[in-house]
Design an enzyme around this catalytic site. Structure first.
Site: not given
Length: 272
Positions: A13, A15-16, A18, A38, A164, A168
């Site tokens: 993840g 690409s943006r 954090i 992705k 969620y 987590k």
């Protein structure tokens, strides 16, 4: 060991948000960054692709390898890890950053959404780390860092969004388990969570959140950098909070990370 120069980081993840901030901070040291995400083509609403992130990383002084990876796909993860290790000569660090969010109660959470969060958050963390472990075991100072919260079983964190929360917490449990399993073999595994809400595209999923009262992703990136530059045999099995990490590192001005300096920042989920 205050620098990540020459180290190879496999970041999901990245690409943006954090993940990209952690990548850019490592790139300043001259690290190699595997951008496992992705988004290869521009998203209609979310900023950045693996290719734009790669350009930013190289502009910051690092080396980048952008790879299209869906952490739900074991075959794709294993192939990406093999390609990354061949390209850079190994993997020193894995950062489990990819995550899905859904702040809804049980009756308002479709099973498909539940499966998405469990597959990306919990299963994706385990699959990615498992694929990287053979390379980490050969690294000089191997680290696993997972962006997940401390285990807080206060009922107010369990009732509002059980799917969620459990996904987590599952990420954290996997990380703590890995810390014990590989403690004697020198692989560090720690969790890191922000003290405050971070201004990323995910805040659109938090109702009523004012972005001006958030902090920038760089605070998490600086905390991650401090963790990842410690000796792996001396720092493992922890659930870190970014602010506490940086305070230990001597940082006193947290207002410098604020989107709008001077405002009281909003506390993030799972923290009292």
């Amino acid at each position: 060991m205050d620098s990540l120069y020459g180290k190879t980081l496999f970041i999901t993840g990245a690409s943006r948000g954090i993940g990209k901030a952690i990548a850019l901070r490592a790139a300043e040291d001259g690290a190699n960054i595997v951008i496992a995400a992705k988004t290869a083509q521009p998203h209609p609403t979310l900023p950045g692709t693996i290719h734009s992130a790669a350009q930013e990383i190289e502009d910051a002084g690092g080396r980048a390898l952008p790879l299209v990876v869906d952490v739900r796909d074991e075959v794709a993860v294993v192939a990406a890890v093999a390609q990354a290790a061949q390209h850079f000569g190994g993997i020193d660090i894995v950062v489990n950053n990819a995550s899905a969010i859904g702040l809804t109660g049980t009756l308002d959470t479709p099973v498909k959404r539940f499966d998405l969060m469990v597959d990306i958050n919990l299963r994706g963390t385990w699959v990615t780390t498992r694929a990287c472990l053979p390379h980490l075991l050969r690294a000089e100072n191997p680290h696993v860092l997972t962006l997940s919260p401390p285990l807080n079983f206060e009922p107010r964190w369990l009732a509002p969004h059980p799917a969620y929360t459990t996904s987590k917490y599952g990420m954290t449990l996997v990380t703590l388990a890995l810390a014990e399993e590989f403690r004697e073999r020198g692989v560090a595994a720690n969790a890191l969570w922000p003290r405050t809400v971070i201004a990323t595209s995910a805040i659109d999923l938090l109702p009523g959140v004012d972005a001006g009262a958030c902090r920038r992703p760089e605070i998490v990136a600086d905390a991650a950098h401090w963790i990842l530059t410690r000796r792996s045999r001396e720092l493992t099995g922890n659930c870190f909070i970014d602010e506490a990490v940086l305070a230990q590192a001597g940082v006193t001005d947290f207002d410098a990370y604020a989107v709008e300096p001077g405002r009281d920042p909003l506390l993030d989920l799972f923290l009292d």
